[in-house]
Design a protein around this motif. Structure first.
Motif, PDB file in Angstrom:
ATOM      1  N   GLU A  91      -3.359   5.447   1.010  1.00  0.00           N
ATOM      2  CA  GLU A  91      -2.994   4.854  -0.323  1.00  0.00           C
ATOM      3  C   GLU A  91      -1.674   4.128  -0.510  1.00  0.00           C
ATOM      4  OE1 GLU A  91      -6.057   7.647  -0.170  1.00  0.00           O
ATOM      5  OE2 GLU A  91      -3.729   8.144   0.173  1.00  0.00           O
ATOM      6  N   VAL A  92      -0.500   4.334   0.008  1.00  0.00           N
ATOM      7  CA  VAL A  92       0.493   3.656  -0.004  1.00  0.00           C
ATOM      8  C   VAL A  92       0.264   2.211   0.800  1.00  0.00           C
ATOM      9  CG1 VAL A  92       2.908   3.531   0.775  1.00  0.00           C
ATOM     10  CG2 VAL A  92       1.960   5.637  -0.134  1.00  0.00           C
ATOM     11  N   LEU A  93      -0.607   2.475   1.999  1.00  0.00           N
ATOM     12  CA  LEU A  93      -0.708   1.216   2.689  1.00  0.00           C
ATOM     13  C   LEU A  93      -1.495   0.419   2.103  1.00  0.00           C
ATOM     14  CD1 LEU A  93      -0.362  -0.194   5.435  1.00  0.00           C
ATOM     15  CD2 LEU A  93      -2.557   0.983   6.393  1.00  0.00           C
ATOM     16  N   ALA A  94      -2.530   0.804   1.401  1.00  0.00           N
ATOM     17  CA  ALA A  94      -3.505   0.075   0.552  1.00  0.00           C
ATOM     18  C   ALA A  94      -2.819  -0.845  -0.711  1.00  0.00           C
ATOM     19  CB  ALA A  94      -4.663   0.929   0.068  1.00  0.00           C
ATOM     20  N   LEU A 205       7.012  -1.027  10.139  1.00  0.00           N
ATOM     21  CA  LEU A 205       5.539  -0.410   9.716  1.00  0.00           C
ATOM     22  C   LEU A 205       4.481  -1.128  10.528  1.00  0.00           C
ATOM     23  CD1 LEU A 205       3.892   1.246   8.059  1.00  0.00           C
ATOM     24  CD2 LEU A 205       4.293   0.010   6.041  1.00  0.00           C
ATOM     25  N   GLU A 206       4.458  -2.639  10.195  1.00  0.00           N
ATOM     26  CA  GLU A 206       3.316  -3.401  10.718  1.00  0.00           C
ATOM     27  C   GLU A 206       3.121  -3.518  12.109  1.00  0.00           C
ATOM     28  OE1 GLU A 206       0.086  -6.608   9.803  1.00  0.00           O
ATOM     29  OE2 GLU A 206       1.319  -5.092   8.646  1.00  0.00           O
ATOM     30  N   THR A 207       4.338  -3.521  12.707  1.00  0.00           N
ATOM     31  CA  THR A 207       4.289  -3.333  14.261  1.00  0.00           C
ATOM     32  C   THR A 207       3.623  -1.990  14.878  1.00  0.00           C
ATOM     33  OG1 THR A 207       6.207  -4.836  14.383  1.00  0.00           O
ATOM     34  CG2 THR A 207       5.849  -3.759  16.290  1.00  0.00           C
ATOM     35  N   GLN A 328      -7.312  -4.778   0.110  1.00  0.00           N
ATOM     36  CA  GLN A 328      -8.016  -3.547   0.688  1.00  0.00           C
ATOM     37  C   GLN A 328      -9.180  -3.582  -0.473  1.00  0.00           C
ATOM     38  OE1 GLN A 328      -6.994  -1.995   3.775  1.00  0.00           O
ATOM     39  NE2 GLN A 328      -6.748  -4.146   3.754  1.00  0.00           N
ATOM     40  N   TRP A 329     -10.208  -4.288  -0.404  1.00  0.00           N
ATOM     41  CA  TRP A 329     -11.202  -4.131  -1.482  1.00  0.00           C
ATOM     42  C   TRP A 329     -11.870  -2.817  -1.450  1.00  0.00           C
ATOM     43  CZ3 TRP A 329     -10.725  -8.107  -4.690  1.00  0.00           C
ATOM     44  CH2 TRP A 329      -9.996  -9.252  -4.103  1.00  0.00           C
ATOM     45  N   ARG A 330     -12.462  -2.374  -0.161  1.00  0.00           N
ATOM     46  CA  ARG A 330     -13.047  -1.326  -0.203  1.00  0.00           C
ATOM     47  C   ARG A 330     -12.566   0.087  -0.287  1.00  0.00           C
ATOM     48  NH1 ARG A 330     -17.631   0.015  -1.555  1.00  0.00           N
ATOM     49  NH2 ARG A 330     -18.307  -2.107  -0.797  1.00  0.00           N
ATOM     50  N   ALA A 371       8.913   4.428  -2.857  1.00  0.00           N
ATOM     51  CA  ALA A 371       8.301   4.807  -4.040  1.00  0.00           C
ATOM     52  C   ALA A 371       7.062   5.544  -3.941  1.00  0.00           C
ATOM     53  CB  ALA A 371       8.312   3.943  -5.355  1.00  0.00           C
ATOM     54  N   GLY A 372       6.015   4.745  -3.425  1.00  0.00           N
ATOM     55  CA  GLY A 372       4.968   5.275  -2.981  1.00  0.00           C
ATOM     56  C   GLY A 372       4.696   6.617  -2.164  1.00  0.00           C
ATOM     57  N   VAL A 373       5.476   6.760  -0.961  1.00  0.00           N
ATOM     58  CA  VAL A 373       5.795   7.672  -0.255  1.00  0.00           C
ATOM     59  C   VAL A 373       6.208   9.009  -0.828  1.00  0.00           C
ATOM     60  CG1 VAL A 373       6.795   8.605   1.756  1.00  0.00           C
ATOM     61  CG2 VAL A 373       5.920   6.232   1.904  1.00  0.00           C
ATOM     62  N   VAL A 374       7.067   8.580  -1.717  1.00  0.00           N
ATOM     63  CA  VAL A 374       7.730   9.620  -2.520  1.00  0.00           C
ATOM     64  C   VAL A 374       6.872  10.395  -3.425  1.00  0.00           C
ATOM     65  CG1 VAL A 374       9.355  10.418  -4.281  1.00  0.00           C
ATOM     66  CG2 VAL A 374      10.138   8.886  -2.333  1.00  0.00           C
ATOM     67  N   LEU A 375       6.088   9.504  -4.351  1.00  0.00           N
ATOM     68  CA  LEU A 375       4.810  10.148  -5.219  1.00  0.00           C
ATOM     69  C   LEU A 375       3.875  10.672  -4.416  1.00  0.00           C
ATOM     70  CD1 LEU A 375       3.877   9.975  -7.972  1.00  0.00           C
ATOM     71  CD2 LEU A 375       2.880   7.767  -7.572  1.00  0.00           C
TER      72      LEU A 375
END
Length: 387
Positions: A91-94, A205-207, A328-330, A371-375
């Motif tokens: 979810e964070v990645l999306a 992260l991307e690498t 990330q549509w799907r 913030a996404g990771v913490v949440l």
């Protein structure tokens, strides 16, 4: 090639800067021992935040930002922080990718509205890029060539019109190293450091995500982590080798970005789409990466006059296509559907995705991801305590 030149346009630097950044990243991945099969070069995840920085502070500090990012990446490699990528949930990645795709799309609005024909030429490039097969000739390259030819007929200028000297080929196409000494001041570092932190975080992260793609394709687990019963990361198989590969991958990234900054580029990272294409084409080792770096250099030294005929509208078309692929549509639709079905877990995941996306777009990519990771980690615990 098309994405490297397009990323240069986003940052606002010499059109061939992205090309030489890709050469630097490709060469460093060979020397530094990056995960075999990963293609590294100039990337939208780096160009977009750098473009935003350059819009506010100018392009003079771009080499300093990239150099500081390289230093932070080297520190992260030395501290073994490659494992931290596993904290980033789907979810964070999306959310991050949705924000990146939206930012990339919005960055092309000015180009698309520059003339009555620009949007049409860009649209033609988008259609060709998405409809044509990616092999044996990349569809984005075909789209660029056809759309640029149409743009020329309609009177749209090529890239060489803005900077003819950059596309003469030969020694004139070589990068011009910036003078970094005047940039190494306390005030300049204070301005550049926040952007460098975000870019370093995103680049690592991307690498490592690109390295995971190779792991999955090759059925090797060199950059994929596992956990024991108490949640500690364990490395299976040849633990020494597995411990070294993620760290070497991050060190290679740092080396490539440092070299790129010194020669006047704007850095980059591992590229998931190009890594996938490399694997699909049979490349999984040093030879394919060497061929990639050599080919990019060849474009600059020999084929630069042809690159100069590419129109800005055609480049915008490539980036619009990249932005559509980035969003990330799907996964987003599936998460929304789950939340509408009165699924509490899906609602928490949707909240994580939305918060990450909004903060990445409005504040900064690094802030949004953290913030996404913490949440993401705190929400399940809070829900359990409330029950």
């Amino acid at each position: 090639l098309s994405k490297a030149v397009a990323c240069s346009a986003i940052v606002g630097v010499d059109p061939l800067a992205g090309l030489w950044s890709s050469v630097a990243l490709g060469g460093a991945s060979l020397v530094g021992g990056m995960r075999p099969g990963v293609v590294a070069g100039s990337a939208a995840v780096v160009a977009v935040p750098l473009g935003a920085f350059a819009a506010t502070h100018g392009t003079a500090l771009v080499p300093l930002v990239v150099l500081l990012a390289a230093l932070l990446e080297g520190i992260a490699g030395g501290l073994g922080l490659a494992r931290a990528v596993d904290l980033v949930s789907a979810e964070v990645l999306a959310g991050f990718l949705n924000a990146l795709g939206a930012a990339l799309l919005m960055s092309q609005v000015s180009t698309l509205s520059a003339s009555p024909y620009a949007a049409g030429v860009a649209g033609l490039c988008v259609v060709l890029t998405r409809v044509l097969p990616s092999k044996p000739i990349p569809s984005s390259l075909v789209g660029l060539a056809v759309a640029s030819a149409v743009g020329s007929v309609l009177g749209l200028d090529g890239l060489a019109a803005a900077n003819p000297a950059a596309f003469e080929g030969g020694l004139a196409a070589l990068p011009s190293p910036p003078d970094l000494a005047p940039l190494l001041t306390t005030d300049a570092v204070a301005i550049a450091l926040p952007a460098a932190c975000g870019i370093a975080f995103i680049s690592i992260l991307e690498t490592l995500l690109a390295a995971r793609v190779v792991d999955d394709n090759r059925c090797e687990e060199l950059c994929t982590f596992f956990y024991d019963e108490v949640g500690d990361i364990v490395l299976e198989g040849d633990s020494d080798k597995r411990e070294d590969v993620p760290t070497a991958t991050v060190f290679s990234l740092a080396l490539g970005n440092a070299v790129s900054a010194v020669i006047g580029g704007f850095g980059g990272c591992g590229l998931v789409p190009q890594t996938v294409l490399n694997l699909q084409s049979g490349g999984a080792g040093a030879a394919s990466v060497a061929a990639y770096a050599f080919s990019m250099a060849l474009f600059g030294l020999v084929l630069a006059p042809a690159v100069g005929q590419i129109s800005a509208a055609a480049l915008a078309g490539v980036l619009v296509s990249v932005s559509l692929d980035t969003i990330q549509w799907r996964p987003t639709i599936d998460t929304v559907r789950g939340a509408l079905d009165d699924d509490d877990d899906a609602r928490r995941r949707l909240a994580t995705l939305v918060v990450t996306a909004v903060l990445c777009y409005e504040v900064g990519f690094a802030v949004g991801i953290v913030a996404g990771v913490v949440l993401d980690k705190a929400a399940p615990r809070l829900a359990a305590e409330s029950r």
